[in-house]
Design a protein around this motif. Sequence first.
Motif, PDB file in Angstrom:
ATOM      1  N   GLY A  81      -3.386 -22.475  74.049  1.00  0.00           N
ATOM      2  CA  GLY A  81      -4.709 -23.092  74.116  1.00  0.00           C
ATOM      3  C   GLY A  81      -4.905 -24.224  73.118  1.00  0.00           C
ATOM      4  O   GLY A  81      -5.960 -24.854  73.099  1.00  0.00           O
ATOM      5  N   ASP A  82      -3.911 -24.494  72.294  1.00  0.00           N
ATOM      6  CA  ASP A  82      -4.001 -25.547  71.287  1.00  0.00           C
ATOM      7  C   ASP A  82      -2.786 -26.460  71.443  1.00  0.00           C
ATOM      8  O   ASP A  82      -1.656 -26.024  71.232  1.00  0.00           O
ATOM      9  N   HIS A  83      -3.008 -27.703  71.816  1.00  0.00           N
ATOM     10  CA  HIS A  83      -1.910 -28.622  72.135  1.00  0.00           C
ATOM     11  C   HIS A  83      -0.911 -28.752  70.988  1.00  0.00           C
ATOM     12  O   HIS A  83       0.306 -28.660  71.196  1.00  0.00           O
ATOM     13  N   SER A  84      -1.394 -28.967  69.771  1.00  0.00           N
ATOM     14  CA  SER A  84      -0.487 -29.131  68.626  1.00  0.00           C
ATOM     15  C   SER A  84       0.317 -27.871  68.369  1.00  0.00           C
ATOM     16  O   SER A  84       1.527 -27.929  68.142  1.00  0.00           O
ATOM     17  N   ALA A  85      -0.347 -26.729  68.394  1.00  0.00           N
ATOM     18  CA  ALA A  85       0.344 -25.461  68.161  1.00  0.00           C
ATOM     19  C   ALA A  85       1.378 -25.206  69.257  1.00  0.00           C
ATOM     20  O   ALA A  85       2.487 -24.728  68.980  1.00  0.00           O
ATOM     21  N   ALA A  86       1.038 -25.537  70.497  1.00  0.00           N
ATOM     22  CA  ALA A  86       1.979 -25.334  71.605  1.00  0.00           C
ATOM     23  C   ALA A  86       3.209 -26.233  71.440  1.00  0.00           C
ATOM     24  O   ALA A  86       4.338 -25.779  71.637  1.00  0.00           O
ATOM     25  N   LEU A  87       3.005 -27.491  71.058  1.00  0.00           N
ATOM     26  CA  LEU A  87       4.142 -28.376  70.819  1.00  0.00           C
ATOM     27  C   LEU A  87       5.043 -27.826  69.718  1.00  0.00           C
ATOM     28  O   LEU A  87       6.272 -27.829  69.848  1.00  0.00           O
ATOM     29  N   LEU A  88       4.430 -27.350  68.656  1.00  0.00           N
ATOM     30  CA  LEU A  88       5.185 -26.783  67.537  1.00  0.00           C
ATOM     31  C   LEU A  88       5.991 -25.572  67.984  1.00  0.00           C
ATOM     32  O   LEU A  88       7.181 -25.450  67.692  1.00  0.00           O
TER      33      LEU A  88
END
Length: 167
Positions: free
Chosen positions: A99-106
């Motif tokens: 649900g969080d773009h930055s966290a998902a990329l990481l």
Amino acid sequence: MAEPALADVDALAARAHAGQTDKIGVPYVEHVRAVAAGLAPFGTGLQMAGLLHDVLEDTPLTAEDLLRAGVPSAVVATVRRVTKVPGTPYEEMLAQIAGDHSAALLKIADNAHNSLPERAAQLPEAHRLRLAGRYRAARRVLWPAVGEADVRAVVGLVNPGLLAGLG
């Protein structure tokens, strides 16, 4: 206090993980550096989060320590989002990360590095097979959360072999 440069955060991660090795005996800081390198297309903040992504669960450092060191609050928030919380099932954690773009990329960069065949080959077979299944399941949740172009940008840098199954 001025925001630290990427090199400062790298040094912080190196100090935090000093003496730690990963599952195959490589200095742990090499893993977080590889994750950060895969996030380069998305800017310094996400690279900082990549360098720090395991400090809260694998070192004595706290989120408050990172903030006191000048790490931007958005970076610390991303690190917190990918940090395991005791009692939270892995699948629930993945759904929150997605649900969080930055966290998902990481987490995609982390997953891609952990899935490198040359790393997995050094693990005992039962452990390797269990992790491979877990990483595949995670990709089914995380990849759709960021879109194909972003998956290609990260995974293409960290573990291009994973892209064979993508569109």
